[in-house]
Design a protein around this motif. Structure first.
Motif, PDB file in Angstrom:
ATOM      1  N   VAL A   1       0.595  -1.124  -0.075  1.00 45.71           N
ATOM      2  CA  VAL A   1      -0.185   0.007  -0.070  1.00 45.71           C
ATOM      3  C   VAL A   1       0.811   1.424  -0.126  1.00 45.71           C
ATOM      4  O   VAL A   1       1.580   1.608   1.053  1.00 45.71           O
ATOM      5  N   HIS A   2       1.046   1.842  -1.193  1.00 41.31           N
ATOM      6  CA  HIS A   2       1.968   2.948  -1.246  1.00 41.31           C
ATOM      7  C   HIS A   2       0.887   4.307  -0.774  1.00 41.31           C
ATOM      8  O   HIS A   2      -0.040   4.586  -1.587  1.00 41.31           O
ATOM      9  N   VAL A   3       0.886   4.818   0.362  1.00 41.15           N
ATOM     10  CA  VAL A   3       0.199   6.069   0.718  1.00 41.15           C
ATOM     11  C   VAL A   3       0.992   7.376   0.227  1.00 41.15           C
ATOM     12  O   VAL A   3       2.091   7.463   0.471  1.00 41.15           O
ATOM     13  N   CYS A   4       0.480   8.283  -0.551  1.00 40.15           N
ATOM     14  CA  CYS A   4       1.126   9.403  -0.975  1.00 40.15           C
ATOM     15  C   CYS A   4       1.106  10.526   0.313  1.00 40.15           C
ATOM     16  O   CYS A   4      -0.136  10.722   0.723  1.00 40.15           O
ATOM     17  N   ASP A   5       2.083  10.847   0.641  1.00 44.52           N
ATOM     18  CA  ASP A   5       2.006  11.742   1.804  1.00 44.52           C
ATOM     19  C   ASP A   5       3.086  13.049   1.057  1.00 44.52           C
ATOM     20  O   ASP A   5       3.794  13.885   1.793  1.00 44.52           O
ATOM     21  N   ASP A   6       3.150  13.244  -0.186  1.00 44.27           N
ATOM     22  CA  ASP A   6       3.886  14.143  -1.146  1.00 44.27           C
ATOM     23  C   ASP A   6       2.948  15.381  -0.746  1.00 44.27           C
ATOM     24  O   ASP A   6       1.845  15.671  -0.257  1.00 44.27           O
ATOM     25  N   LEU A   7       3.463  16.527  -1.552  1.00 44.28           N
ATOM     26  CA  LEU A   7       2.841  17.788  -1.257  1.00 44.28           C
ATOM     27  C   LEU A   7       1.455  18.033  -1.438  1.00 44.28           C
ATOM     28  O   LEU A   7       0.932  18.466  -0.328  1.00 44.28           O
ATOM     29  N   ALA A   8       0.961  17.762  -2.485  1.00 46.31           N
ATOM     30  CA  ALA A   8      -0.579  17.949  -2.629  1.00 46.31           C
ATOM     31  C   ALA A   8      -1.346  17.001  -1.775  1.00 46.31           C
ATOM     32  O   ALA A   8      -2.447  17.625  -1.173  1.00 46.31           O
ATOM     33  N   CYS A   9      -0.874  15.645  -1.526  1.00 49.37           N
ATOM     34  CA  CYS A   9      -1.555  15.000  -0.492  1.00 49.37           C
ATOM     35  C   CYS A   9      -1.325  15.475   1.030  1.00 49.37           C
ATOM     36  O   CYS A   9      -2.163  15.210   1.816  1.00 49.37           O
TER      37      CYS A   9
ATOM     38  N   ALA B   1      -3.961  10.267  -2.181  1.00 50.01           N
ATOM     39  CA  ALA B   1      -4.382   9.246  -3.094  1.00 50.01           C
ATOM     40  C   ALA B   1      -3.407   7.968  -2.466  1.00 50.01           C
ATOM     41  O   ALA B   1      -2.378   8.183  -1.654  1.00 50.01           O
ATOM     42  N   VAL B   2      -3.953   6.820  -2.726  1.00 54.07           N
ATOM     43  CA  VAL B   2      -3.179   5.448  -2.407  1.00 54.07           C
ATOM     44  C   VAL B   2      -3.052   4.608  -3.627  1.00 54.07           C
ATOM     45  O   VAL B   2      -4.045   4.899  -4.490  1.00 54.07           O
ATOM     46  N   LEU B   3      -1.869   4.112  -3.645  1.00 54.11           N
ATOM     47  CA  LEU B   3      -1.937   3.130  -4.652  1.00 54.11           C
ATOM     48  C   LEU B   3      -1.718   1.618  -4.147  1.00 54.11           C
ATOM     49  O   LEU B   3      -0.818   1.673  -3.340  1.00 54.11           O
ATOM     50  N   VAL B   4      -2.459   0.723  -4.538  1.00 54.41           N
ATOM     51  CA  VAL B   4      -2.515  -0.503  -3.913  1.00 54.41           C
ATOM     52  C   VAL B   4      -1.966  -1.457  -4.890  1.00 54.41           C
ATOM     53  O   VAL B   4      -2.389  -1.675  -6.113  1.00 54.41           O
ATOM     54  N   GLN B   5      -0.626  -1.886  -4.685  1.00 53.87           N
ATOM     55  CA  GLN B   5      -0.091  -2.788  -5.668  1.00 53.87           C
ATOM     56  C   GLN B   5      -0.027  -4.210  -5.212  1.00 53.87           C
ATOM     57  O   GLN B   5       0.361  -4.480  -4.181  1.00 53.87           O
ATOM     58  N   ARG B   6      -0.716  -4.940  -6.000  1.00 53.83           N
ATOM     59  CA  ARG B   6      -1.056  -6.429  -5.684  1.00 53.83           C
ATOM     60  C   ARG B   6      -0.427  -7.237  -6.650  1.00 53.83           C
ATOM     61  O   ARG B   6      -0.488  -6.996  -7.978  1.00 53.83           O
TER      62      ARG B   6
ATOM     63  N   ALA C   1      -9.624  -2.644  -0.967  1.00 55.43           N
ATOM     64  CA  ALA C   1      -8.954  -2.826  -2.150  1.00 55.43           C
ATOM     65  C   ALA C   1      -7.830  -4.094  -1.851  1.00 55.43           C
ATOM     66  O   ALA C   1      -7.442  -4.741  -2.636  1.00 55.43           O
ATOM     67  N   VAL C   2      -7.454  -4.271  -0.520  1.00 56.61           N
ATOM     68  CA  VAL C   2      -6.544  -5.243  -0.133  1.00 56.61           C
ATOM     69  C   VAL C   2      -7.054  -6.810  -0.223  1.00 56.61           C
ATOM     70  O   VAL C   2      -6.668  -7.685  -0.696  1.00 56.61           O
ATOM     71  N   HIS C   3      -8.492  -6.562   0.342  1.00 54.65           N
ATOM     72  CA  HIS C   3      -9.137  -7.929   0.272  1.00 54.65           C
ATOM     73  C   HIS C   3      -9.788  -8.259  -0.781  1.00 54.65           C
ATOM     74  O   HIS C   3     -10.063  -9.611  -1.381  1.00 54.65           O
ATOM     75  N   ASP C   4     -10.555  -7.497  -1.469  1.00 54.27           N
ATOM     76  CA  ASP C   4     -11.526  -7.872  -2.428  1.00 54.27           C
ATOM     77  C   ASP C   4     -10.893  -7.806  -3.805  1.00 54.27           C
ATOM     78  O   ASP C   4     -10.426  -6.855  -4.492  1.00 54.27           O
ATOM     79  N   GLU C   5     -10.670  -8.921  -4.494  1.00 53.43           N
ATOM     80  CA  GLU C   5     -10.074  -9.170  -5.667  1.00 53.43           C
ATOM     81  C   GLU C   5     -11.048  -8.732  -6.782  1.00 53.43           C
ATOM     82  O   GLU C   5     -10.539  -8.391  -7.756  1.00 53.43           O
ATOM     83  N   GLN C   6     -12.257  -8.538  -6.573  1.00 57.29           N
ATOM     84  CA  GLN C   6     -13.121  -7.945  -7.444  1.00 57.29           C
ATOM     85  C   GLN C   6     -12.817  -6.443  -7.860  1.00 57.29           C
ATOM     86  O   GLN C   6     -12.806  -6.082  -9.019  1.00 57.29           O
ATOM     87  N   ILE C   7     -12.346  -5.831  -6.692  1.00 55.17           N
ATOM     88  CA  ILE C   7     -11.864  -4.427  -6.874  1.00 55.17           C
ATOM     89  C   ILE C   7     -10.524  -4.604  -7.774  1.00 55.17           C
ATOM     90  O   ILE C   7      -9.542  -5.190  -7.027  1.00 55.17           O
ATOM     91  N   GLY C   8     -10.338  -3.997  -8.777  1.00 57.05           N
ATOM     92  CA  GLY C   8      -9.059  -3.872  -9.140  1.00 57.05           C
ATOM     93  C   GLY C   8      -9.089  -4.433 -10.665  1.00 57.05           C
ATOM     94  O   GLY C   8      -9.987  -4.091 -11.467  1.00 57.05           O
TER      95      GLY C   8
END
Lengths: 235, 608
Positions: B100-108, B145-150, B173-180
């Motif tokens: 789980v890449h959580v953006c903590d850069d400027l705009a976020c 924003a978050v990027l979930v890399q699976r 997004a981590v659990h549900d394979e349907q999302i994605g």
């Protein structure tokens, strides 16, 4: 083989170095031209018999018409080029590069020239604060690209870490590694064509503050008998 | 070195490369192999795609998997290891298949990204997913924003945007394979604004992402026109239209194309630089997601003009939706004969290879991007020689940013006179601005060059909540902060040069009165430290020393006075700007320096 290297004769051309005209063969680098005119130019990652990789940037000079400073070791001189090696901008950049290396890597065993240059440019590696304690063995190896470690504001980070002894023939002392790429070049296309050594990781994570450890997949004992780790792998 | 690949690893690599041809490239040894050496040609350029395949299969790159890739591609293992450890999206240590890449850069950051990161760190179970702090994900108009890399069975990356500060959506997004399966979704009902008449004319029509829909909007008329004109005239028109590069360097596109076209060396390449990673920048993503055929048509025209038969489209690894739209579009264009062996007429081929980055800001630097395509570490090369003569694979290469390329379409369809009728004499045409931060309606706005900064912010509804503007980050992290006194600044290349600011990649990040600029400076310093490739000393050590000095100032443990520390920061900034190999190091101090000089940061007592 002749004792004197025989080359195709090359056309001579004039370049201007600090107001003095230097006449050098076409294809010479700025560093060649500086040396031909006796202009002392500090270098660290450069070696006469390796392809220059211009990574240390301590040899930078000012070239008329160029927005940024250029590395003397790799830039080919051009006829009529106006080069300045002793401007405030050049001196300041060289000084800072020496301070950066001196504050992050153990350069105590570097060449006499390096120490002389440090004095000449009045480099003061201690201006960034006291050096941090060396990290425990293996600590840097677990850092991954993108994983940030907030700096400790009381010390300056270094690449100091315990020496790695893989076997009797292969000892890696990353506390002294300036990332000059010389070992990579020599192990690769410049000499051995073994490609057993490569630079891994990225700048401040898996290497160090500054550095990145070079790491080989199989420690090459670089002798005729075991010349090529890779060649052996692919039979 | 002796580690063997698992069946899953072997399968994933073979799915990309096909089965091995002989034991010389990792297959079963046959009698023929004992007599005939059949080493395959160097296929190192497929290293990054192969690493993606491995990583997608099991979520990390094992020694056995890497060895197999090396055998298949004839790449020395040490070098492949160096490449695998270069990219932030890859791991060479075993870890959970979900990251789980959580953006903590400027705009976020100014929209709650840091809090979201903390929440995810405490609430996402460590055995299910790793939570990491991410540099800008390019979703700034829908922050945070978050990027979930699976990886593994549920492989496929999911971008979550505009999510509230709880981990609910992330866990889904981590659990549900349907999302994605590579989708972006946003929890907000209000779509961001993507407004413009020329470059964004098709962005509001979801149908434009298909070839039929694109054609209904007049798509491929520009290529038609280009083929009627011939390559010389195309370059002449682009030159007369004074098209300047929109990626940040503002180099004249016509000059670049002319340079490549004039080379006698073959083959030549064209590249679309879609590695949009400058913090605060998302315009190229919006174009690629909503108007993918425009990018493909424009790159095809670049190839036609310069004489290239092969193109690369290098997109950053964090853009799953744009990647899918482009790859679908490329397939569709191939099916229609617009790409392929007869793209420019019988026997005149052109095709595009879509390459995905893997988390490295530096790969947006053109020569680093070449190395990345070639299967090397994404370290920049020294220039000269320039890409026009020595680009990817050492061949003449024209590389343009997404926005630059799509400007070629209106130049050809409208004609030069009409194209230059908006903008100024030296900054022709329109420009895409990425509005984020504290604005009422964030999004991508197309304005003619010459518009003022204030007008751009007003068009996005100004600052919400009746607050004032403290600062605007212009041009991205490699750009600089300007104060509210600069709202009348005209946004053109020439005004920017004269006024000492930069348009960079079109970032206009608005920061209201309550913004903590010191915190943003620390984040920027950290960004450059993390993203420095480490090749040259000024940038590798300079970015570290810059971050350390800022931290000392913040906690009040300065070496000497704060003024001494500011002097030290200036020295560090100067050597990075003057002596670094590439643009990353050369601009790594500009935003911090602009904040210090414009806003008097650290002028007095310690700020913490």
């Amino acid at each position: 083989m002749s004792a004197i290297p025989v080359e195709m004769p090359r056309k001579l051309m004039d370049v201007d170095i600090d107001g003095t005209t230097a006449r050098v063969p076409e294809g010479s680098t700025i560093l060649d031209a500086c040396r031909a005119t006796g202009v002392d130019t500090p270098t660290m990652c450069y070696a006469d018999n390796l392809t220059p990789i211009n990574a240390c940037r301590v040899c930078v000079v000012e070239v008329e018409g160029s927005r940024v400073l250029v590395p003397a070791c790799s830039r080919t001189a051009e006829a009529g080029m106006k080069i300045s090696t002793d401007t405030e901008r050049v001196r300041q950049s060289r000084k800072l590069v020496m301070e950066f290396l001196g504050s992050s890597v153990d350069t105590s065993l570097a060449s006499d020239d390096w120490h002389r240059w440090q004095d000449e440019y009045a480099a003061d590696p201690e201006r960034f604060g006291a050096a941090m304690e060396p990290l425990p063995a293996g600590e840097r190896d677990t850092r991954e690209p993108g994983h940030h470690h907030d700096p400790d504001p009381t010390v300056a980070e270094t690449v100091e870490q315990p020496v790695k002894i893989d076997n009797e023939l292969y000892v890696r002392d990353y506390g002294r590694c300036v990332l000059c790429y010389k070992c990579v070049e020599a192990c690769g296309t410049d000499a051995q064509h073994t490609f057993a050594i490569a630079v891994a990781g990225v700048a401040s994570t898996r290497g160090s503050p500054p550095s990145t450890p070079c790491r080989s997949m199989r420690a090459p004992a670089c002798t005729a008998a075991t010349a090529s780790a890779y060649a052996r792998r692919v039979r | 070195m002796t580690a063997e690949p698992t069946a899953a690893e072997r399968e994933s690599v073979d799915a990309l490369l096909g089965p091995p041809g002989s034991s010389w490239e990792g297959g079963v040894r046959t009698a023929v192999d004992m007599r005939v050496s059949r080493a395959p040609e160097n296929r190192r350029t497929l290293l990054l795609p192969a690493l993606h395949a491995l990583h997608g299969a099991i979520g990390w790159i094992s020694e056995g998997g890497l060895n197999y890739v090396c055998e298949r591609l004839t790449v020395p293992p040490a070098e492949a290891y160096g490449v695998a450890t270069f990219y932030a999206m890859f791991s060479v240590e075993e870890r959970p298949t979900t990251v789980v890449h959580v953006c903590d850069d400027l705009a976020c950051r100014v929209q709650g990204g840091s809090e979201l990161l903390e929440t995810c760190r405490s609430e996402v179970p460590g055995d299910e997913a790793v939570v990491v702090s991410s540099p800008c994900l390019g979703q700034c108009e829908r922050a945070p924003a978050v990027l979930v890399q699976r990886a593994g069975d549920a492989r496929g990356d999911v971008v979550l945007t505009d999510i509230a500060a709880d981990s609910h959506h992330v866990m889904q997004a981590v659990h549900d394979e349907q999302i994605g399966g590579d989708v972006s979704y946003t929890s907000t009902w209000q779509e961001p604004v993507y407004a413009g008449d020329r470059l964004l004319a098709r962005a509001s029509d979801p149908g434009a992402a298909s070839l039929e829909g694109y054609r209904a909007h007049g798509g491929y008329a520009a290529l038609q026109r280009a083929r009627e004109l011939g390559s010389d005239d195309v370059i002449r028109l682009v030159t007369e239209a004074k098209l300047l590069g929109r990626g940040g360097a503002a180099f004249p596109t016509g000059v670049k194309w002319r340079g490549v076209a004039d080379q006698s060396v073959e083959p030549k390449y064209v590249i679309c630089n879609a590695d949009e990673s400058e913090p605060g920048t998302f315009k190229d993503r919006v174009v690629m997601e909503r108007d993918p055929f425009a990018v493909i048509e424009a790159l095809t025209i670049a190839a036609f003009a310069t004489g290239a038969a092969q193109g690369y489209l290098y997109i950053r690894g964090e853009y799953p939706l744009a990647t899918r739209r482009l790859s679908d579009a490329i397939v569709e264009a191939r099916g229609a004969g617009l790409l392929g062996p007869d793209a420019f007429g019988p026997g005149r081929p052109f095709d595009i290879d879509l390459r995905r980055g893997a988390g490295a800001y530096i790969c947006g630097e053109e020569t680093a991007l070449f190395n990345s395509i070639e299967g090397k570490r994404g370290e920049p090369r020294n220039k000269p020689p320039f890409p026009v003569t020595h680009g990817v694979f050492g061949k003449p290469t024209s590389i343009n940013n997404v926005e630059t390329l799509i400007n070629v379409l209106p130049i050809l369809t409208l004609g030069v006179r009409e194209y230059v009728s908006v903008g100024t004499t030296d900054s022709t045409g329109t420009r895409l601005f990425c509005l984020s931060g504290h604005v009422e309606r964030p999004g991508v706005y197309e304005h003619p060059h010459g518009v003022t900064l204030g007008a751009v912010i007003d068009a996005a509804g100004g600052v919400p909540g009746g607050k004032g503007i403290k600062a605007v980050l212009l041009g991205g992290a490699a750009g600089g902060f300007v104060g509210p006194d600069r709202l009348d600044a005209r946004l053109t290349f020439e005004d920017a040069r004269a006024g000492g600011y930069t348009l960079g990649s079109g970032v206009v990040m608005v920061l209201d009165d309550d913004t903590d600029l010191v915190d943003l400076c620390l984040r920027i310093a950290r960004f450059f430290r993390d993203e420095s490739c480490g090749q040259c000393v000024p940038c590798r050590v300079g970015t570290v020393r810059q971050e350390e000095a800022l931290h000392r100032l913040v906690v009040g443990r300065t070496i000497g006075s704060p003024a001494d520390e500011r002097g030290l920061l200036r020295d560090v900034a100067a050597v990075m700007r003057d002596a670094s190999i590439c643009g990353l190091g050369q601009t790594a101090a500009s935003a911090v320096q602009s904040a210090i000089t414009t806003f008097g940061l650290f002028d007095g007592e310690a700020t913490a």
